[in-house]
Design a protein around this motif. Structure first.
Motif, PDB file in Angstrom:
ATOM      1  N   ASP A 110      12.600  -4.346  -2.861  1.00 37.36           N
ATOM      2  CA  ASP A 110      11.841  -4.801  -1.696  1.00 37.36           C
ATOM      3  C   ASP A 110      12.334  -4.101  -0.434  1.00 37.36           C
ATOM      4  O   ASP A 110      11.528  -3.640   0.393  1.00 37.36           O
ATOM      5  N   ALA A 111      13.647  -4.060  -0.276  1.00 33.31           N
ATOM      6  CA  ALA A 111      14.222  -3.399   0.895  1.00 33.31           C
ATOM      7  C   ALA A 111      13.932  -1.900   0.875  1.00 33.31           C
ATOM      8  O   ALA A 111      13.654  -1.286   1.918  1.00 33.31           O
ATOM      9  N   GLN A 112      13.975  -1.305  -0.306  1.00 28.87           N
ATOM     10  CA  GLN A 112      13.627   0.110  -0.453  1.00 28.87           C
ATOM     11  C   GLN A 112      12.194   0.363   0.011  1.00 28.87           C
ATOM     12  O   GLN A 112      11.937   1.283   0.799  1.00 28.87           O
ATOM     13  N   GLU A 113      11.276  -0.445  -0.463  1.00 29.10           N
ATOM     14  CA  GLU A 113       9.876  -0.275  -0.076  1.00 29.10           C
ATOM     15  C   GLU A 113       9.685  -0.460   1.424  1.00 29.10           C
ATOM     16  O   GLU A 113       8.903   0.271   2.056  1.00 29.10           O
ATOM     17  N   ALA A 114      10.381  -1.419   2.015  1.00 27.94           N
ATOM     18  CA  ALA A 114      10.237  -1.658   3.450  1.00 27.94           C
ATOM     19  C   ALA A 114      10.677  -0.441   4.256  1.00 27.94           C
ATOM     20  O   ALA A 114      10.022  -0.062   5.240  1.00 27.94           O
ATOM     21  N   THR A 115      11.769   0.178   3.848  1.00 26.77           N
ATOM     22  CA  THR A 115      12.237   1.380   4.545  1.00 26.77           C
ATOM     23  C   THR A 115      11.215   2.506   4.441  1.00 26.77           C
ATOM     24  O   THR A 115      10.941   3.215   5.419  1.00 26.77           O
ATOM     25  N   ILE A 116      10.640   2.673   3.271  1.00 26.83           N
ATOM     26  CA  ILE A 116       9.628   3.723   3.086  1.00 26.83           C
ATOM     27  C   ILE A 116       8.394   3.433   3.918  1.00 26.83           C
ATOM     28  O   ILE A 116       7.851   4.317   4.609  1.00 26.83           O
ATOM     29  N   ARG A 117       7.914   2.208   3.875  1.00 31.11           N
ATOM     30  CA  ARG A 117       6.715   1.834   4.629  1.00 31.11           C
ATOM     31  C   ARG A 117       6.905   2.015   6.132  1.00 31.11           C
ATOM     32  O   ARG A 117       5.961   2.360   6.848  1.00 31.11           O
ATOM     33  N   ASP A 118       8.114   1.753   6.615  1.00 25.45           N
ATOM     34  CA  ASP A 118       8.386   1.854   8.044  1.00 25.45           C
ATOM     35  C   ASP A 118       8.551   3.295   8.516  1.00 25.45           C
ATOM     36  O   ASP A 118       8.616   3.553   9.719  1.00 25.45           O
ATOM     37  N   LEU A 169      17.926   8.846   2.333  1.00 32.13           N
ATOM     38  CA  LEU A 169      16.906   9.852   2.076  1.00 32.13           C
ATOM     39  C   LEU A 169      15.900   9.990   3.215  1.00 32.13           C
ATOM     40  O   LEU A 169      15.572  11.118   3.620  1.00 32.13           O
ATOM     41  N   VAL A 170      15.378   8.886   3.711  1.00 31.12           N
ATOM     42  CA  VAL A 170      14.275   8.959   4.684  1.00 31.12           C
ATOM     43  C   VAL A 170      14.661   9.741   5.944  1.00 31.12           C
ATOM     44  O   VAL A 170      13.959  10.678   6.330  1.00 31.12           O
ATOM     45  N   GLY A 176       0.194   6.565   1.400  1.00 30.09           N
ATOM     46  CA  GLY A 176       0.149   5.279   2.089  1.00 30.09           C
ATOM     47  C   GLY A 176      -0.305   4.133   1.213  1.00 30.09           C
ATOM     48  O   GLY A 176      -0.634   3.057   1.713  1.00 30.09           O
ATOM     49  N   LYS A 177      -0.279   4.334  -0.121  1.00 28.54           N
ATOM     50  CA  LYS A 177      -0.741   3.301  -1.048  1.00 28.54           C
ATOM     51  C   LYS A 177       0.350   2.967  -2.060  1.00 28.54           C
ATOM     52  O   LYS A 177       1.321   3.707  -2.222  1.00 28.54           O
ATOM     53  N   THR A 178       0.141   1.855  -2.764  1.00 25.97           N
ATOM     54  CA  THR A 178       1.135   1.365  -3.734  1.00 25.97           C
ATOM     55  C   THR A 178       0.456   1.154  -5.084  1.00 25.97           C
ATOM     56  O   THR A 178       0.299   0.014  -5.538  1.00 25.97           O
ATOM     57  N   PRO A 179       0.031   2.212  -5.741  1.00 29.17           N
ATOM     58  CA  PRO A 179      -0.692   2.044  -7.009  1.00 29.17           C
ATOM     59  C   PRO A 179       0.163   1.435  -8.114  1.00 29.17           C
ATOM     60  O   PRO A 179       1.328   1.805  -8.287  1.00 29.17           O
ATOM     61  N   LEU A 180      -0.427   0.512  -8.842  1.00 31.98           N
ATOM     62  CA  LEU A 180       0.201  -0.061 -10.022  1.00 31.98           C
ATOM     63  C   LEU A 180      -0.311   0.682 -11.243  1.00 31.98           C
ATOM     64  O   LEU A 180      -1.507   0.950 -11.358  1.00 31.98           O
ATOM     65  N   LEU A 181       0.578   1.009 -12.167  1.00 29.53           N
ATOM     66  CA  LEU A 181       0.216   1.762 -13.366  1.00 29.53           C
ATOM     67  C   LEU A 181       0.378   0.895 -14.594  1.00 29.53           C
ATOM     68  O   LEU A 181       1.434   0.290 -14.815  1.00 29.53           O
TER      69      LEU A 181
END
Length: 213
Positions: A142-150, A95-96, A206-211
């Motif tokens: 975790d790997a998904q989040e790392a790809t998005i953050r990068d 996707l990215v 650019g944030k990771t809100p917890l709901l």
């Protein structure tokens, strides 16, 4: 109003997001392998049967889109607990770059409490049980989040706590301070409520809100 691509739109948070986005006046392209069987009818809904792991499918789905909501899930069962889970990371690696090529910048991705740096805020007992039940899936998140953050996309990573099938209340907490992160309950409908609110809002880029409630 935006044109929103919802990936994983046939069930769970993705389905709730598609419904609420349509109700809010957005146009929705619903991508899922079973999108053609969605029990939703609306003049602004385009069902798009496709595979989130197929680069050609994803490239076609991004045409004319303003915002992407990635809300994939994996079914519970032996594969979730014992087999390798790669859907979240591999679909994100498709996707990215596809979003970059298409010029689509806004990405709202759903992971969960326990992904990334939120895992360290779990207590010992809770963390042990979490690893036993969901460790493989959340390693992949975790790997998904790392790809998005990068990436250089305008991303928001949404981390709901334990999901329920409750109704939409609009009464939930959005927590960005890691010192206040904690487990709890929240309905899929309220997660979708937050996602739809972010379609035209940059407050959580650019944030990771917890709901949670």
């Amino acid at each position: 109003m935006a044109k929103v691509l919802v990936i994983g739109a046939s069930s769970g948070i993705g389905l709730e997001t598609a419904k609420q986005a349509l109700a809010s006046g957005h146009a929705v392209r619903a991508l899922a392998r079973s999108a053609g069987r969605m029990a939703v009818e609306h003049p602004s809904l385009e069902t798009f049967p496709a595979d989130a792991l197929d680069a050609d499918d994803v490239a076609r789905a991004l045409d004319g889109v303003d915002v992407v909501v990635q809300a994939l899930g994996v079914p519970s069962g032996p594969d979730l607990f014992f087999g390798p889970v790669r859907l979240f990371s591999e679909s994100t690696r498709v996707l990215v770059p596809a979003m970059k090529r298409a010029g689509v910048r806004r990405l709202i991705a759903v992971t969960g409490y326990g992904a990334g740096d939120s895992r360290s805020t779990m207590g010992c007992v809770q963390g042990t049980g979490f690893r036993l039940l969901l460790g493989r899936a959340y390693d992949d998140k975790d790997a998904q989040e790392a790809t998005i953050r990068d990436s250089d996309l305008d991303w928001t990573i949404v981390r709901p706590v334990v999901l329920t099938n409750g109704s939409r209340s609009g009464n939930y907490k959005v927590i960005t301070d890691p010192r206040r992160w904690r487990n709890g309950l929240i309905s899929r409908a309220d997660v979708a409520d937050f996602i739809v609110s972010q379609i035209a809002d940059d407050a959580y880029i650019g944030k990771t809100p917890l709901l949670t409630y």
